[in-house]
Design a protein around this motif. Structure first.
Motif, mmCIF file in Angstrom:
data_model
loop_
_atom_site.group_PDB
_atom_site.id
_atom_site.type_symbol
_atom_site.label_atom_id
_atom_site.label_comp_id
_atom_site.label_asym_id
_atom_site.label_seq_id
_atom_site.Cartn_x
_atom_site.Cartn_y
_atom_site.Cartn_z
ATOM 1 N N SER A 15 0.779 -1.264 -0.016
ATOM 2 C CA SER A 15 0.121 -0.160 0.039
ATOM 3 C C SER A 15 0.888 1.348 0.057
ATOM 4 O O SER A 15 1.791 1.441 1.010
ATOM 5 C CB SER A 15 -1.059 -0.027 1.131
ATOM 6 N N LEU A 19 2.008 2.233 6.215
ATOM 7 C CA LEU A 19 3.077 2.324 7.337
ATOM 8 C C LEU A 19 4.086 1.232 6.890
ATOM 9 O O LEU A 19 5.333 1.323 6.972
ATOM 10 C CB LEU A 19 2.696 1.775 8.701
ATOM 11 N N ASP A 38 2.699 -8.945 0.475
ATOM 12 C CA ASP A 38 1.183 -8.529 0.619
ATOM 13 C C ASP A 38 0.299 -9.152 -0.372
ATOM 14 O O ASP A 38 0.687 -10.187 -1.075
ATOM 15 C CB ASP A 38 1.382 -7.005 -0.159
ATOM 16 N N ASN A 89 2.782 -6.462 9.699
ATOM 17 C CA ASN A 89 2.387 -5.100 9.775
ATOM 18 C C ASN A 89 0.949 -5.338 9.102
ATOM 19 O O ASN A 89 -0.109 -4.217 9.292
ATOM 20 C CB ASN A 89 3.267 -4.107 8.759
ATOM 21 N N TYR A 156 -11.532 -4.849 16.326
ATOM 22 C CA TYR A 156 -9.825 -4.389 15.991
ATOM 23 C C TYR A 156 -9.201 -4.373 17.342
ATOM 24 O O TYR A 156 -7.903 -4.645 17.499
ATOM 25 C CB TYR A 156 -10.354 -3.139 15.265
ATOM 26 N N LYS A 160 -5.831 -6.139 18.316
ATOM 27 C CA LYS A 160 -4.523 -5.656 18.440
ATOM 28 C C LYS A 160 -3.956 -5.645 19.797
ATOM 29 O O LYS A 160 -2.953 -5.721 20.137
ATOM 30 C CB LYS A 160 -4.699 -4.119 18.090
ATOM 31 N N ILE A 189 -2.512 7.613 12.416
ATOM 32 C CA ILE A 189 -1.545 7.978 11.279
ATOM 33 C C ILE A 189 -2.316 7.967 9.955
ATOM 34 O O ILE A 189 -3.209 7.218 9.744
ATOM 35 C CB ILE A 189 -0.398 6.899 11.081
ATOM 36 N N THR A 191 -3.120 7.354 6.693
ATOM 37 C CA THR A 191 -2.717 6.021 5.431
ATOM 38 C C THR A 191 -4.047 5.963 5.076
ATOM 39 O O THR A 191 -5.176 6.255 5.229
ATOM 40 C CB THR A 191 -2.070 4.936 6.136
HETATM 41 P P1 NAD Z 1 -3.056 0.086 4.838
HETATM 42 O O1 NAD Z 1 -4.329 -0.323 4.566
HETATM 43 O O2 NAD Z 1 -2.495 1.087 4.075
HETATM 44 O O3 NAD Z 1 -2.046 -1.078 4.733
HETATM 45 C C1 NAD Z 1 -2.372 -2.472 4.941
HETATM 46 C C2 NAD Z 1 -1.785 -3.489 4.163
HETATM 47 O O4 NAD Z 1 -1.900 -4.422 4.593
HETATM 48 C C3 NAD Z 1 -2.436 -3.300 2.819
HETATM 49 O O5 NAD Z 1 -1.191 -3.131 1.831
HETATM 50 C C4 NAD Z 1 -3.080 -4.504 2.570
HETATM 51 O O6 NAD Z 1 -3.225 -5.057 1.137
HETATM 52 C C5 NAD Z 1 -2.350 -5.528 3.339
HETATM 53 N N1 NAD Z 1 -3.156 -6.719 3.935
HETATM 54 C C6 NAD Z 1 -4.277 -6.692 4.335
HETATM 55 N N2 NAD Z 1 -4.891 -7.802 4.631
HETATM 56 C C7 NAD Z 1 -3.728 -8.599 4.444
HETATM 57 C C8 NAD Z 1 -3.440 -10.298 4.235
HETATM 58 N N3 NAD Z 1 -4.222 -10.951 4.947
HETATM 59 N N4 NAD Z 1 -2.295 -10.691 4.155
HETATM 60 C C9 NAD Z 1 -1.357 -9.688 3.773
HETATM 61 N N5 NAD Z 1 -1.317 -8.353 3.518
HETATM 62 C C10 NAD Z 1 -2.776 -7.792 3.809
HETATM 63 O O7 NAD Z 1 -3.155 0.392 6.352
HETATM 64 P P2 NAD Z 1 -1.818 0.991 7.443
HETATM 65 O O8 NAD Z 1 -2.405 2.272 7.989
HETATM 66 O O9 NAD Z 1 -0.501 1.268 6.793
HETATM 67 O O10 NAD Z 1 -1.934 0.050 8.511
HETATM 68 C C11 NAD Z 1 -0.789 -0.941 8.749
HETATM 69 C C12 NAD Z 1 -0.834 -1.599 10.247
HETATM 70 O O11 NAD Z 1 -0.877 -0.515 11.199
HETATM 71 C C13 NAD Z 1 -2.229 -2.233 10.137
HETATM 72 O O12 NAD Z 1 -1.932 -3.636 11.098
HETATM 73 C C14 NAD Z 1 -2.910 -1.332 11.151
HETATM 74 O O13 NAD Z 1 -3.840 -1.931 11.893
HETATM 75 C C15 NAD Z 1 -1.851 -0.637 12.068
HETATM 76 N N6 NAD Z 1 -2.300 0.843 12.559
HETATM 77 C C16 NAD Z 1 -2.679 1.759 11.453
HETATM 78 C C17 NAD Z 1 -2.941 3.166 12.340
HETATM 79 C C18 NAD Z 1 -3.142 4.282 11.611
HETATM 80 O O14 NAD Z 1 -3.646 5.260 11.972
HETATM 81 N N7 NAD Z 1 -3.023 4.053 10.046
HETATM 82 C C19 NAD Z 1 -3.075 3.134 13.795
HETATM 83 C C20 NAD Z 1 -2.640 2.013 14.319
HETATM 84 C C21 NAD Z 1 -2.174 0.787 13.786
#
Ligand code: NAD
Length: 249
Positions: A15, A19, A38, A89, A156, A160, A189, A191
């Protein structure tokens, strides 16, 4: 360079604004050979090709599917013969209230974050054990600590929070093998996962509760992941690194 010639697998790193991708770029800049793992094969390959440096790999993987995890791991080990770092991640979220969660929702969210973290960790531990070294970084969330309240549903938060417990238990069990396991709890964050899920008013209200007065950027999490993945954190295992601008303390 903090990760020179280290082999680092980052799940969910295709993505573009995510992150995982920011972490992959930073790790590559620090000399790592990065595996982008991914869902979509072409997206993973393209993301790997776009990284600075050479020798990266893109693989298709559903982290919740044991057979796919094994298949991808065989490919990774055939190319590199070792795995130094795993960043768990991949994650999905659904903004649901507790009474709206059906078993399909529960399964989808828990499968990616929690089962995925377990399966991926199980897949790399044998190599790390053999090497007597390795670092596993798990991406949890401030939602686990605060009981949600940002954008994810209760399932969720549960997934987590499960990641925090799983990571600490693995840290305790694997320390003697030279394997460190730590967590990052990101705040909000910017994204794709957050895109369109919050109105401007909701965002402003959230920022009002953040002492550092801004939402996080993907690079904020990437830097924390670099610290935990590298020898900078050589005496840290079982820790939770809060990267949330002070939203939760
Ligand atoms: P994002 O949606 O940009 O990226 C998530 C990625 O995970 C995507 O590329 C998606 O294709 C991939 N994915 C989903 N299901 C999958 C699977 N079964 N197998 C392999 N890949 C898979 O999200 P992000 O914001 O970059 O989140 C990354 C991590 O950080 C996640 O675990 C999310 O829960 C966590 N997080 C994000 C935030 C935030 O505010 N963005 C806050 C706390 C935690």
């Amino acid at each position: 360079m903090l990760l020179k010639d280290k082999v680092a697998i980052i799940t969910g790193a295709a993505s573009i604004r995510g992150l995982g991708r920011a972490t992959a770029v930073l790790f590559a800049q620090q000399g790592a050979k990065v595996v982008i793992a991914d869902l979509d094969e072409q997206a993973s390959i393209n993301a790997a090709k776009a990284l600075p440096g050479e020798g990266h790999l893109g693989v298709a993987i559903n982290v919740a599917d044991e057979a796919q995890v094994q298949q991808a791991m065989e490919k990774i080990l055939a190319k590199y013969g070792r795995i130094d770092v795993l960043v768990n991640n991949a994650g999905i979220t659904q903004p649901l209230k507790v009474m709206d969660i059906q078993s399909g929702h529960y399964d989808a969210v828990l499968d990616v974050s929690l089962r995925g973290t377990l399966l991926m960790s199980q897949a790399v531990i044998p190599s790390m054990r053999k090497q007597k070294s390795g670092s596993i970084v798990c991406i949890s969330s401030v939602s686990a600590q605060r009981g949600g309240g940002i954008f994810g549903g209760p399932h969720y938060s549960a997934a987590k929070a499960g990641v925090l417990g799983l990571a600490k238990a693995m840290a305790r069990e694997l320390g003697n093998d030279g394997i460190r396991v730590n967590c990052i709890t990101p705040g909000l964050i910017q994204t794709d996962i957050t895109q369109g899920k919050l109105s401007d008013t909701q965002k402003a209200n959230i920022i009002a509760g953040i002492p550092l007065n801004r939402l996080g950027e993907a690079i904020d999490i990437a830097r924390a992941a670099l610290f935990l993945a590298s020898d900078l954190a050589s005496y840290s295992t079982g820790i939770t690194l809060d990267v949330n601008g002070g939203m939760h303390m």
